[in-house]
Design a protein around this motif. Structure first.
Motif, mmCIF file in Angstrom:
data_model
loop_
_atom_site.group_PDB
_atom_site.id
_atom_site.type_symbol
_atom_site.label_atom_id
_atom_site.label_comp_id
_atom_site.label_asym_id
_atom_site.label_seq_id
_atom_site.Cartn_x
_atom_site.Cartn_y
_atom_site.Cartn_z
ATOM 1 N N LYS A 25 -111.125 51.521 10.734
ATOM 2 C CA LYS A 25 -110.265 51.380 11.914
ATOM 3 C C LYS A 25 -109.742 49.956 12.090
ATOM 4 O O LYS A 25 -108.770 49.734 12.804
ATOM 5 C CB LYS A 25 -110.973 51.865 13.170
ATOM 6 C CG LYS A 25 -112.213 51.092 13.529
ATOM 7 C CD LYS A 25 -112.872 51.680 14.778
ATOM 8 C CE LYS A 25 -114.193 50.985 15.014
ATOM 9 N NZ LYS A 25 -115.305 51.870 15.037
ATOM 10 N N THR A 26 -110.360 48.990 11.422
ATOM 11 C CA THR A 26 -109.884 47.605 11.497
ATOM 12 C C THR A 26 -109.434 47.082 10.132
ATOM 13 O O THR A 26 -109.222 45.883 9.970
ATOM 14 C CB THR A 26 -110.983 46.677 12.061
ATOM 15 O OG1 THR A 26 -112.121 46.735 11.196
ATOM 16 C CG2 THR A 26 -111.371 47.073 13.470
ATOM 17 N N ARG A 61 -105.932 51.757 7.236
ATOM 18 C CA ARG A 61 -106.399 52.573 8.362
ATOM 19 C C ARG A 61 -106.075 54.057 8.224
ATOM 20 O O ARG A 61 -106.769 54.875 8.794
ATOM 21 C CB ARG A 61 -105.851 52.025 9.674
ATOM 22 C CG ARG A 61 -106.467 50.659 10.004
ATOM 23 C CD ARG A 61 -105.877 50.072 11.231
ATOM 24 N NE ARG A 61 -104.501 49.656 10.941
ATOM 25 C CZ ARG A 61 -103.758 48.963 11.784
ATOM 26 N NH1 ARG A 61 -104.243 48.613 12.967
ATOM 27 N NH2 ARG A 61 -102.532 48.628 11.450
#
Length: 95
Positions: A25-26, A61
């Motif tokens: 997600k990062t 992502r």
């Protein structure tokens, strides 16, 4: 790109244990230029850490194993087609 959506997806398909999915997600880093896009007369090698301390260049992502399978299947098909063609084996590179 390095550890971008495409590369990460392929690794998720063939060796998922190498991907830290909790960090996806990062997993977005700076965009980098390909060497072939560099108009300069000389390419000077540099540590990838100067480009991206996280090791990610591009955006991973949206990565997933299904995308990786699609990419790998397409690559395998194109390699197979090339190997079966006369182009690959002609002395001058042409059919």
């Amino acid at each position: 790109m390095h550890a971008c959506k495409g590369e990460t997806s392929m690794i998720m398909e063939i060796s998922p244990e190498l991907v830290r999915e909790q960090e996806l997600k990062t997993a977005a880093g700076p965009e980098i230029r390909l060497q072939s896009q560099d108009p300069g007369p000389v390419h000077v090698s540099r540590s990838f850490m100067t480009v991206s301390p996280s090791g990610v260049a591009g955006d991973a992502r949206g990565a997933g194993a299904a995308k990786g399978k699609t990419i790998l299947d397409a690559c395998a098909q194109e390699i197979s087609t090339l190997l079966k063609s006369n182009t690959m084996w002609a002395e001058d590179g042409r059919e």
